[in-house]
Design a protein around this motif. Structure first.
Motif, mmCIF file in Angstrom:
data_model
loop_
_atom_site.group_PDB
_atom_site.id
_atom_site.type_symbol
_atom_site.label_atom_id
_atom_site.label_comp_id
_atom_site.label_asym_id
_atom_site.label_seq_id
_atom_site.Cartn_x
_atom_site.Cartn_y
_atom_site.Cartn_z
ATOM 1 N N TRP A 29 -11.887 5.917 -0.444
ATOM 2 C CA TRP A 29 -11.190 5.616 -1.691
ATOM 3 C C TRP A 29 -11.864 6.365 -2.826
ATOM 4 O O TRP A 29 -13.065 6.644 -2.782
ATOM 5 C CB TRP A 29 -11.223 4.110 -1.975
ATOM 6 N N ASN A 45 0.789 -1.218 0.000
ATOM 7 C CA ASN A 45 0.000 0.000 0.000
ATOM 8 C C ASN A 45 0.831 1.284 0.000
ATOM 9 O O ASN A 45 0.288 2.361 -0.176
ATOM 10 C CB ASN A 45 -0.930 0.032 1.213
ATOM 11 N N GLY A 94 -6.593 -4.522 -6.163
ATOM 12 C CA GLY A 94 -5.420 -4.803 -5.343
ATOM 13 C C GLY A 94 -5.440 -4.132 -3.974
ATOM 14 O O GLY A 94 -4.525 -4.303 -3.181
ATOM 15 N N GLN A 95 -6.479 -3.360 -3.688
ATOM 16 C CA GLN A 95 -6.594 -2.715 -2.375
ATOM 17 C C GLN A 95 -7.779 -3.326 -1.621
ATOM 18 O O GLN A 95 -8.759 -3.748 -2.247
ATOM 19 C CB GLN A 95 -6.844 -1.202 -2.524
ATOM 20 N N THR A 96 -7.672 -3.320 -0.310
ATOM 21 C CA THR A 96 -8.808 -3.810 0.477
ATOM 22 C C THR A 96 -9.643 -2.633 0.941
ATOM 23 O O THR A 96 -9.167 -1.751 1.651
ATOM 24 C CB THR A 96 -8.330 -4.610 1.701
ATOM 25 N N ASP A 101 -15.469 -6.364 3.943
ATOM 26 C CA ASP A 101 -14.176 -6.080 3.325
ATOM 27 C C ASP A 101 -14.205 -6.581 1.874
ATOM 28 O O ASP A 101 -14.567 -7.734 1.630
ATOM 29 C CB ASP A 101 -13.057 -6.806 4.077
ATOM 30 N N VAL A 102 -13.840 -5.718 0.943
ATOM 31 C CA VAL A 102 -13.861 -6.113 -0.468
ATOM 32 C C VAL A 102 -12.536 -5.709 -1.102
ATOM 33 O O VAL A 102 -12.063 -4.585 -0.907
ATOM 34 C CB VAL A 102 -15.011 -5.407 -1.251
ATOM 35 N N GLU A 103 -11.968 -6.613 -1.870
ATOM 36 C CA GLU A 103 -10.739 -6.266 -2.570
ATOM 37 C C GLU A 103 -11.076 -5.666 -3.923
ATOM 38 O O GLU A 103 -11.837 -6.236 -4.699
ATOM 39 C CB GLU A 103 -9.859 -7.496 -2.753
ATOM 40 N N VAL A 104 -10.542 -4.480 -4.163
ATOM 41 C CA VAL A 104 -10.799 -3.777 -5.421
ATOM 42 C C VAL A 104 -9.466 -3.272 -5.967
ATOM 43 O O VAL A 104 -8.769 -2.504 -5.299
ATOM 44 C CB VAL A 104 -11.752 -2.574 -5.204
ATOM 45 N N GLU A 141 -12.196 -1.593 3.344
ATOM 46 C CA GLU A 141 -12.726 -2.153 4.580
ATOM 47 C C GLU A 141 -14.219 -1.899 4.708
ATOM 48 O O GLU A 141 -14.734 -0.875 4.242
ATOM 49 C CB GLU A 141 -11.995 -1.556 5.784
#
Lengths: 397, 84
Positions: free
Chosen positions: A48, A2, A294-296, A289-292, A298
């Motif tokens: 984000w 990150n 390459g980022q999580t 929590d969802v990964e989008v 929260e």
């Protein structure tokens, strides 16, 4: 992983001078770094910002992201749930309870059936412009009245009430009124709609609102639905018509091509929708929590989806900064995506096809009456982008 | 030649009308509810591109395209990169 994430501290408040059609430079810059950036919401909460086409599209279609207003983590106080009927800020099943009864009223075929009426409304506006001309503010003479009249007719708002109504909506959509003014306009509109719903229930007429009084929706819910349809039904289209005309006038070769070949209108409308993306951003909150990209993200974090930047993503569109009315339809996100994709999009398309064509046919010498850099634009604080006024002129016949 | 077979899920459909707009001879919306109606489950070769496009554009994922040569219902690959 990150450490290298790009960060955008706040939504930009201005566009680059001389580039009224391009998203703010900071957003294009963020997209160049990566399709997802860290972002701080106005209330200081971390979030984000998603600027890339693929990621924006996937989040919009992902049920793990919520539209509920009370879950938005963007300000430093708790937001109340959306009022009954305002289903843009709800998830299923509440959202579809309200959307479902409306869908059949806004189909491709129904909107085509309205074409003739929209042509008539448009011709009336053009007649009025011609009589008062050879100059006009395209916003007040053309871009606002056409969609206002159309949506009011569909919904069943009496003719005499429309001007007042448009004024109120201008106040709470314009991005420049004070909080008190916005609240007053919103309350006045709600009061008006409550009376209108009661009237339709007592004396139904041939319109969508009267039809809906026959369903199990309460007066409170009908009021919310009406407000959403009216606000969404003309502020967006009005801004597309005026900003779209400005864009065509600033791209004379595109305008000439459209004049020479009216069949290009369908593609021109899609391209203007992509290029201008007047509905700029939408928020979604992660339910887990969802990964989008390459980022999580929260759970409980709100992401800002930048539709106008997504529609200018070079990974998706060739020469995205170029207005090209012959561009093949490549699936822009101007009407959003997922279950909230614009209910009235086929109406908006019909209105734009009719209105742009009729305008350029009627006034072959249409041009700006002021230098382009003097055209007053809506501030970035407005949810819907556009011009405040568009002074135009033409050679009298 | 192999044929591609379309399926629609009216339970997922939100009635946006993208399919009826993009491939009107393959999809329609019913008059009452405005939800997707499949006119041709196995569209002619000439209509496949439009049908695939419609499936890819569907905002709610209500259209799927199955069959030997169907690939996925994703949008056709974007053209090569350009400049902003």
């Amino acid at each position: 992983m990150n450490e290298s994430v790009h960060t955008v501290e706040a939504m930009p408040t201005e566009r680059r001078p001389g580039c009224p059609f391009d998203p703010p430079a900071e957003l294009i810059d963020a997209q160049r770094h990566s399709p997802i950036s860290r972002f701080t919401h106005p209330g200081g909460k971390p979030g984000w910002l998603i600027t890339g086409y693929d990621l924006v599209r996937s989040v919009l279609a992902d049920p793990r992201f919520s539209s509920r207003r009370e879950l938005m983590s963007v300000v430093d106080f708790e937001l109340p749930p959306a009022p009954p009927g305002e289903f843009l800020l709800m998830d299923d099943p509440q959202h579809s309870r309200y959307r479902k009864p409306l869908v059949g009223r806004f189909t491709v075929r129904r909107m085509r059936m309205l074409t003739e009426r929209i042509e008539q409304i448009t011709a009336d506006r053009l007649d009025a412009m011609e009589q008062a001309g050879p100059s006009a503010d395209l916003v007040t003479a053309f871009a606002k009245p056409i969609p206002t009249m159309v949506i009011c007719e569909i919904l069943g708002v009496p003719y005499g009430d429309r001007a007042h109504f448009q004024e109120q909506i201008d106040t709470f959509m314009g991005g420049e009124a004070s909080d008190e003014e916005v609240m007053a306009a919103y309350t006045a509109t709600q009061g008006y709609l409550a009376r209108l719903v009661a009237t339709k229930r007592a004396h139904p007429t041939d319109d969508v609102l009267s039809e809906l009084t026959g369903s199990d929706l309460t007066d409170e819910e009908l009021k919310g639905i009406s407000l959403l349809l009216l606000a969404a039904g003309f502020d967006t289209t009005a801004n597309m018509l005026s900003l779209g005309t400005f864009a065509l006038l600033q791209h004379p070769e595109q305008l000439a091509a459209l004049r020479a070949e009216p069949a290009l209108i369908d593609g021109a409308v899609e391209e203007l929708l992509r290029y201008l993306s007047v509905a700029k951003t939408f928020n979604r909150t992660a339910l887990e929590d969802v990964e989008v990209g390459g980022q999580t993200i929260e759970a409980s974090t709100t992401v800002v989806l930048s539709l106008n930047t997504a529609n200018r993503d070079p990974a998706r569109f060739t020469a995205p900064g170029t207005l090209d009315i012959r561009r093949p339809h490549e699936g822009h996100l101007a009407f959003s995506h997922g279950i909230h994709q614009c209910l009235g999009q086929q109406l908006a398309r019909t209105e734009m096809r009719v209105a742009f064509r009729a305008l350029i046919e009627r006034f072959p010498t249409l041009r700006l009456a002021v230098p382009a850099d003097e055209v007053r634009l809506r501030p970035e604080s407005a949810d819907i982008y556009g011009v405040k006024s568009l002074p135009v002129t033409w050679d009298a016949a | 030649m192999s044929t591609a077979r379309l399926r629609v899920d009216r339970g997922r459909c939100i009635g946006a009308g993208m399919c009826a707009l993009t491939a009107p001879d393959v999809f329609d919306q019913d008059a009452e509810e405005g939800l997707v109606v499949l006119l041709r489950a196995e569209p002619a070769e000439t209509r496949l591109t439009a049908a695939r496009m419609a499936a890819g554009m569907c905002p709610s994922g209500a259209i799927t395209l199955g069959g030997p040569d169907s690939g996925s219902s994703a949008l056709p690959a974007p053209p090569a990169d350009g400049c902003q």
